[in-house]
Design an enzyme around this catalytic site. Structure first.
Site, PDB file in Angstrom:
ATOM      1  N   LYS A   7      -1.168  -9.471   3.321  1.00  0.00           N
ATOM      2  CA  LYS A   7      -0.478  -8.945   4.496  1.00  0.00           C
ATOM      3  C   LYS A   7      -1.378  -7.984   5.239  1.00  0.00           C
ATOM      4  CE  LYS A   7       3.378  -6.294   4.031  1.00  0.00           C
ATOM      5  NZ  LYS A   7       2.947  -4.984   4.550  1.00  0.00           N
ATOM      6  N   GLU A  58      -1.525  -5.403   8.836  1.00  0.00           N
ATOM      7  CA  GLU A  58      -0.773  -4.747   9.894  1.00  0.00           C
ATOM      8  C   GLU A  58      -1.456  -4.993  11.234  1.00  0.00           C
ATOM      9  OE1 GLU A  58      -0.181  -0.577   9.017  1.00  0.00           O
ATOM     10  OE2 GLU A  58       0.728  -1.003   7.065  1.00  0.00           O
ATOM     11  N   ASP A  69      -0.838  -6.293   0.065  1.00  0.00           N
ATOM     12  CA  ASP A  69      -1.289  -5.631   1.292  1.00  0.00           C
ATOM     13  C   ASP A  69      -2.800  -5.451   1.287  1.00  0.00           C
ATOM     14  OD1 ASP A  69       1.005  -5.147   2.770  1.00  0.00           O
ATOM     15  OD2 ASP A  69       1.274  -3.082   2.070  1.00  0.00           O
ATOM     16  N   GLU A  76       8.905  -4.118  10.737  1.00  0.00           N
ATOM     17  CA  GLU A  76       9.352  -2.824  10.204  1.00  0.00           C
ATOM     18  C   GLU A  76       9.870  -1.934  11.319  1.00  0.00           C
ATOM     19  OE1 GLU A  76       6.653  -0.965   7.468  1.00  0.00           O
ATOM     20  OE2 GLU A  76       7.756   0.932   7.464  1.00  0.00           O
ATOM     21  N   ASP A 130       0.837  -1.201   0.000  1.00  0.00           N
ATOM     22  CA  ASP A 130       0.000   0.000   0.000  1.00  0.00           C
ATOM     23  C   ASP A 130       0.875   1.256   0.000  1.00  0.00           C
ATOM     24  OD1 ASP A 130       0.893  -0.297   2.587  1.00  0.00           O
ATOM     25  OD2 ASP A 130      -1.057   0.018   3.549  1.00  0.00           O
ATOM     26  N   SER A 131       2.211   1.071   0.034  1.00  0.00           N
ATOM     27  CA  SER A 131       3.143   2.177  -0.217  1.00  0.00           C
ATOM     28  C   SER A 131       2.927   2.761  -1.613  1.00  0.00           C
ATOM     29  CB  SER A 131       4.595   1.694  -0.076  1.00  0.00           C
ATOM     30  OG  SER A 131       4.830   0.570  -0.913  1.00  0.00           O
TER      31      SER A 131
HETATM   32  N1  LIG Z   1       8.631   5.338  -0.354  1.00  0.00           N
HETATM   33  C1  LIG Z   1       8.228   4.703   0.741  1.00  0.00           C
HETATM   34  N2  LIG Z   1       9.091   3.940   1.418  1.00  0.00           N
HETATM   35  C2  LIG Z   1       8.702   3.292   2.546  1.00  0.00           C
HETATM   36  O1  LIG Z   1       9.545   2.580   3.139  1.00  0.00           O
HETATM   37  C3  LIG Z   1       7.362   3.431   2.987  1.00  0.00           C
HETATM   38  C4  LIG Z   1       6.485   4.239   2.233  1.00  0.00           C
HETATM   39  N3  LIG Z   1       6.938   4.862   1.121  1.00  0.00           N
HETATM   40  N4  LIG Z   1       5.184   4.395   2.584  1.00  0.00           N
HETATM   41  C5  LIG Z   1       4.646   3.594   3.639  1.00  0.00           C
HETATM   42  C6  LIG Z   1       5.627   3.376   4.690  1.00  0.00           C
HETATM   43  C7  LIG Z   1       6.058   4.611   5.443  1.00  0.00           C
HETATM   44  N5  LIG Z   1       7.391   4.249   5.857  1.00  0.00           N
HETATM   45  C8  LIG Z   1       8.291   5.120   6.470  1.00  0.00           C
HETATM   46  C9  LIG Z   1       8.270   6.470   6.183  1.00  0.00           C
HETATM   47  C10 LIG Z   1       9.191   7.324   6.768  1.00  0.00           C
HETATM   48  C11 LIG Z   1      10.121   6.828   7.649  1.00  0.00           C
HETATM   49  C12 LIG Z   1      11.113   7.777   8.285  1.00  0.00           C
HETATM   50  O2  LIG Z   1      11.095   8.963   8.002  1.00  0.00           O
HETATM   51  N6  LIG Z   1      12.002   7.299   9.150  1.00  0.00           N
HETATM   52  C13 LIG Z   1      13.057   8.139   9.730  1.00  0.00           C
HETATM   53  C14 LIG Z   1      12.702   8.514  11.140  1.00  0.00           C
HETATM   54  C15 LIG Z   1      13.200   7.609  12.222  1.00  0.00           C
HETATM   55  C16 LIG Z   1      12.767   8.016  13.640  1.00  0.00           C
HETATM   56  O3  LIG Z   1      12.214   9.084  13.861  1.00  0.00           O
HETATM   57  O4  LIG Z   1      13.030   7.204  14.550  1.00  0.00           O
HETATM   58  C17 LIG Z   1      14.369   7.423   9.605  1.00  0.00           C
HETATM   59  O5  LIG Z   1      15.413   8.068   9.684  1.00  0.00           O
HETATM   60  O6  LIG Z   1      14.380   6.207   9.371  1.00  0.00           O
HETATM   61  C18 LIG Z   1      10.147   5.475   7.934  1.00  0.00           C
HETATM   62  C19 LIG Z   1       9.225   4.620   7.339  1.00  0.00           C
HETATM   63  C20 LIG Z   1       7.750   2.973   5.330  1.00  0.00           C
HETATM   64  N7  LIG Z   1       6.887   2.841   4.165  1.00  0.00           N
HETATM   65  C1  LIG Z   2       7.260  -1.297   3.231  1.00  0.00           C
HETATM   66  C2  LIG Z   2       6.488  -2.557   3.055  1.00  0.00           C
HETATM   67  C3  LIG Z   2       6.749  -3.538   4.132  1.00  0.00           C
HETATM   68  C4  LIG Z   2       5.004  -2.284   2.900  1.00  0.00           C
HETATM   69  O1  LIG Z   2       4.177  -2.679   3.687  1.00  0.00           O
HETATM   70  C5  LIG Z   2       4.580  -1.529   1.733  1.00  0.00           C
HETATM   71  O2  LIG Z   2       5.374  -1.328   0.788  1.00  0.00           O
HETATM   72  O3  LIG Z   2       3.420  -1.100   1.725  1.00  0.00           O
HETATM   73 MG   LIG Z   3       2.300  -1.703   3.412  1.00  0.00          MG
END
Ligand SMILES: Nc1nc(=O)c2c([nH]1)NC[C@@H]1CN(c3ccc(C(=O)N[C@@H](CCC(=O)O)C(=O)O)cc3)CN21
Ligand SMILES: CC(C)C(=O)C(=O)O
Ligand SMILES: [Mg+2]
Length: 264
Positions: free
Chosen positions: A112, A114, A83, A181, A44-45
């Site tokens: 999948k 959540e 998803d 995740e 769903d990303s």
């Molecule tokens: N392009 C994309 N990649 C992804 O991995 C993803 C999506 N979209 N959409 C759905 C979710 C959202 N996800 C995300 C989005 C942002 C962060 C992020 O900004 N993480 C930072 C903050 C860590 C913190 O505050 O502890 C990092 O540095 O990892 C992580 C997962 C994973 N998924």
């Molecule tokens: C990041 C993966 C695990 C996911 O759930 C997605 O792409 O939606």
């Molecule tokens: Mg997902």
């Protein structure tokens, strides 16, 4: 040869790492299949990377069915995992079954969902009725507004214990796979060792049974903020998408991705 649940179970037992990527269309499905990716996730990303939303919450069942059918038509070998999107399975077991069945009819071979303990009964309901389920624990992007952001989960000992208990309960309910995740690498390792079913990590360190990334992140085409766990494989001496995906598969299988800089 077609990848099945048994293939994945055997890979875990043999210590062979599973390479998974998100995939949203038939052309990429064909390319990823040739590169040796074991599992395609219609994530769903797609709400972020295809549709340009800032979260996965606006993604609908119709969106997921459309992309799942496209990927399934382009796939020969990989296992097709889809998803269930936000609000398509949380209301009742019947709702979860009806929507999971739509994804299976579109060509998914596993769905999948959540959620931790709260989804144990739903997993049991689906599996009893013949639908393989992957449980997605740790950071659950569909709950971003509850967390107040995308943050590491399971950092305290209490939270880590809940994660471990949830993983065991989901396996006992019949989950075929557990995806983690953004959880500390040490917690993901302990959970992986405690389960007989394969685990897949994203921001969960090296000691899991497989890795997943969003395709558009590892190709460096997603314009949004890059999470710590993302590595751009379309760099250095790699000048083709096929080469980048092959480099990812090789890195996952050869344990050179992820490193500490991608882990928590
Ligand atoms: N392009 C994309 N990649 C992804 O991995 C993803 C999506 N979209 N959409 C759905 C979710 C959202 N996800 C995300 C989005 C942002 C962060 C992020 O900004 N993480 C930072 C903050 C860590 C913190 O505050 O502890 C990092 O540095 O990892 C992580 C997962 C994973 N998924
Ligand atoms: C990041 C993966 C695990 C996911 O759930 C997605 O792409 O939606
Ligand atoms: Mg997902």
């Amino acid at each position: 040869m077609k990848t099945t649940l048994n293939t994945l179970l055997k890979m875990k037992q043999d210590g062979q790492k599973i390479a998974m990527l998100t995939c949203y269309d038939a052309s990429f499905a064909h390319l990823l299949d040739e590169a040796g990716v074991d599992i395609f996730l219609i994530g769903d990303s797609l709400g972020n990377v295809i549709q340009g939303h800032t979260s996965t919450l606006p993604v609908t069942m119709d969106d997921m069915i459309y992309h799942t059918a496209a990927v399934a038509r382009g796939t020969q070998k990989a296992l097709v995992l889809a998803d269930l999107p936000f609000a398509s399975y949380q209301a009742s077991h019947a709702q979860a079954y009806e929507n999971a069945a739509k994804l299976m009819a579109a060509g998914a071979e596993m769905v999948k969902i959540e959620g931790g303990a709260v989804m144990v009964d739903t997993v049991d309901f689906l599996v009893q009725r013949g639908i393989p389920v992957c449980a997605h624990i740790g950071l659950q992007p569909q709950s971003v507004h509850l967390y107040g952001g995308y943050k590491v989960q399971g950092k305290t000992e209490t939270e880590a214990d809940i994660l471990k208990r949830d993983a065991l309960a989901l396996q006992a309910a019949g989950a075929s796979m557990v995806l983690m995740e953004m959880v500390p690498a040490s917690v993901a390792k302990a959970i992986t060792e405690s389960l007989t079913v394969p685990t897949i990590g994203i921001g969960a360190g090296l000691d899991v049974d497989g890795q997943v990334l969003v395709l558009y992140d590892m190709l460096g085409v997603y314009p949004g903020k890059k999470a710590r766990f993302v590595k751009n494989f379309m760099s250095g001496s790699v000048h083709s998408i096929q080469g980048a995906v092959e480099a990812y598969v090789k890195a996952v299988k050869g344990l050179t991705f992820p490193t500490q800089e991608h882990s928590f």
